[in-house]
Motif scaffolding. Structure first.
Motif, short mmCIF file in Angstrom:
data_model
loop_
_atom_site.label_atom_id
_atom_site.label_comp_id
_atom_site.label_asym_id
_atom_site.label_seq_id
_atom_site.Cartn_x
_atom_site.Cartn_y
_atom_site.Cartn_z
N SER A 56 0.83 -1.20 0.00
CA SER A 56 0.00 0.00 0.00
C SER A 56 0.86 1.25 0.00
O SER A 56 1.95 1.28 0.56
CB SER A 56 -0.92 0.01 1.23
OG SER A 56 -0.17 0.04 2.42
N ASP A 93 -2.91 5.47 -0.31
CA ASP A 93 -3.87 4.43 0.05
C ASP A 93 -4.13 4.44 1.56
O ASP A 93 -5.27 4.33 2.01
CB ASP A 93 -3.36 3.04 -0.36
CG ASP A 93 -3.28 2.86 -1.86
OD1 ASP A 93 -4.04 3.54 -2.58
OD2 ASP A 93 -2.45 2.05 -2.31
N ASN A 94 -3.04 4.54 2.32
CA ASN A 94 -3.17 4.54 3.78
C ASN A 94 -3.96 5.75 4.27
O ASN A 94 -4.77 5.65 5.19
CB ASN A 94 -1.79 4.52 4.43
CG ASN A 94 -1.03 3.23 4.18
OD1 ASN A 94 -1.62 2.23 3.81
ND2 ASN A 94 0.28 3.26 4.37
N SER A 151 -6.24 7.34 2.65
CA SER A 151 -7.65 7.08 2.34
C SER A 151 -8.28 6.15 3.36
O SER A 151 -9.42 6.37 3.80
CB SER A 151 -7.76 6.49 0.93
OG SER A 151 -9.10 6.22 0.59
N SER A 152 -7.54 5.12 3.76
CA SER A 152 -8.06 4.15 4.74
C SER A 152 -8.28 4.81 6.09
O SER A 152 -9.30 4.58 6.76
CB SER A 152 -7.10 2.97 4.87
OG SER A 152 -7.01 2.24 3.67
N VAL A 153 -7.31 5.61 6.53
CA VAL A 153 -7.45 6.29 7.83
C VAL A 153 -8.60 7.28 7.79
O VAL A 153 -9.38 7.38 8.74
CB VAL A 153 -6.12 6.98 8.21
CG1 VAL A 153 -6.33 7.87 9.43
CG2 VAL A 153 -5.05 5.95 8.50
N ALA A 172 -11.25 7.05 6.02
CA ALA A 172 -12.48 6.27 6.09
C ALA A 172 -12.77 5.83 7.52
O ALA A 172 -13.93 5.82 7.96
CB ALA A 172 -12.38 5.06 5.16
N ARG A 173 -11.73 5.46 8.27
CA ARG A 173 -11.92 5.10 9.68
C ARG A 173 -12.45 6.28 10.48
O ARG A 173 -13.33 6.14 11.33
CB ARG A 173 -10.60 4.61 10.29
CG ARG A 173 -10.17 3.22 9.86
CD ARG A 173 -8.81 2.86 10.45
NE ARG A 173 -8.84 2.78 11.91
CZ ARG A 173 -7.75 2.63 12.66
NH1 ARG A 173 -6.55 2.56 12.08
NH2 ARG A 173 -7.86 2.54 13.97
N SER A 195 -3.07 5.29 16.05
CA SER A 195 -3.48 4.29 15.06
C SER A 195 -4.33 3.17 15.65
O SER A 195 -5.26 2.68 14.99
CB SER A 195 -2.23 3.68 14.39
OG SER A 195 -1.54 4.65 13.64
N ALA A 234 -0.28 3.85 10.94
CA ALA A 234 -1.31 3.51 9.94
C ALA A 234 -1.14 4.28 8.64
O ALA A 234 -1.65 3.87 7.60
CB ALA A 234 -2.70 3.76 10.52
#
Length: 232
Positions: free
Chosen positions: A2, A6-7, A9-11, A13-14, A199, A218
Motif C-alpha cells: 500500500s 492508500d493509507n 484514504s483508509s485512515v 475512512a476510519r 493508530s 497507519a
C-alpha cells in the motif's frame, strides 16, 4: 504494497466511520500525520494526497524537513517532550505545540514567539494514566497550569493532549479518553481541542470527543527500530 495515499484514504475512512458512529460531524475531527523518523519524501507524498498537518517529536529532524519542504503549504505541530533549550526554534518554526506540561516551557514559548506570527496554538499534555515514564502534567495540577498559560501573550491555549497507557480493551480506551474530555470541560476556559487517539485507538478517542487524532503507523508504516531515534 500500500502507498501513503492508500493509507491516508483508509485512515480517513476510519475517521468518517467513527464520527458517524459517535453522531459527530466528520469535519469535527482533524488528522495529524505523525511523520517523526520518516523522510521528507514521505511527507511530500502525503501532501500530494491531500494531507496538510504534520506532527514531529524531534526538533532537529523537524527543522531539516521544514527546510527541505519549504515549497509546500504545510502546518507543523510539535508533539514531543520539550527541553528548555529547544523552546526558541519551536516558538519560531511551529504552528501548534501539543506537549506543554509545565509553566516554564509555556513562558519561554510566549516570550520567544516572533511578534509577526499569529499566536502559537498550545495544548497542555496531561499524564492521564499516571505513568512515571511519560511526560505530562498531573491532573490535579492542571487547573492552575491552564489558568496561567491562558493568560500568556503570544499563545492561544486550545485544549489538552494525552497519550494513555496502551490498551486493547475498547472499554478501557473509552474510559480514559472520557476522563481527558471531562478534565478539559472542568477547566472553565474556552477550549476547543482534544488531541488524543493514535493508530490503534482512534475510534475510542473520537467517540469521546477527540478533535485531533495523531496517526503515524497507519499512514507511514511501522518505525524501523534498528535505527536510533534522533535527539529531541
Amino acid at each position: 504494497m500500500s502507498t501513503i495515499a492508500d493509507n491516508l484514504s483508509s485512515v480517513s475512512a476510519r475517521i468518517t466511520a467513527a464520527t458517524a458512529a459517535a453522531g459527530r460531524d466528520a469535519a469535527s475531527v482533524n488528522l495529524l500525520a505523525v511523520s517523526k523518523t520518516k523522510p521528507a519524501q514521505a511527507v511530500r507524498e502525503a501532501h500530494a494526497a491531500g494531507q496538510r498537518h504534520f506532527g514531529e517529536n524531534y526538533l532537529q529532524e523537524a527543522l531539516a524537513k521544514q527546510a527541505e519542504l519549504g515549497d509546500l503549504d504545510l502546518t507543523w505541530h510539535f508533539i514531543g517532550p520539550i527541553q528548555s533549550n529547544k523552546t526558541r526554534p519551536i516558538a519560531e518554526h511551529f504552528d501548534w505545540v501539543h506537549s506543554v506540561d509545565r509553566l516554564k516551557i509555556a513562558e519561554r514559548l510566549a516570550e520567544q514567539r516572533p511578534a509577526g506570527k499569529p499566536p502559537l496554538n498550545i495544548c497542555l499534555q496531561v499524564n492521564i494514566s499516571g505513568e512515571a515514564s511519560k511526560a505530562g502534567c498531573a491532573p490535579a495540577d492542571l487547573p492552575a497550569l491552564a489558568k496561567a498559560v491562558a493568560a500568556l501573550p503570544g499563545l492561544r491555549l486550545r485544549g489538552l493532549m494525552a497519550i494513555p497507557q496502551p490498551s486493547t480493551d475498547v472499554a478501557e480506551q473509552n474510559a480514559v479518553f472520557a476522563q481527558v474530555n471531562a478534565l478539559r470541560d472542568s477547566l472553565d476556559l474556552d477550549l476547543d481541542t482534544l488531541s488524543m487517539g493514535m493508530s490503534d485507538d482512534l475510534e475510542a478517542a473520537i467517540a469521546q470527543g477527540a478533535t485531533w487524532v495523531r496517526i503515524g503507523t497507519a499512514l507511514f508504516g511501522a518505525r524501523d527500530y534498528s535505527k536510533p531515534e534522533p535527539s529531541a
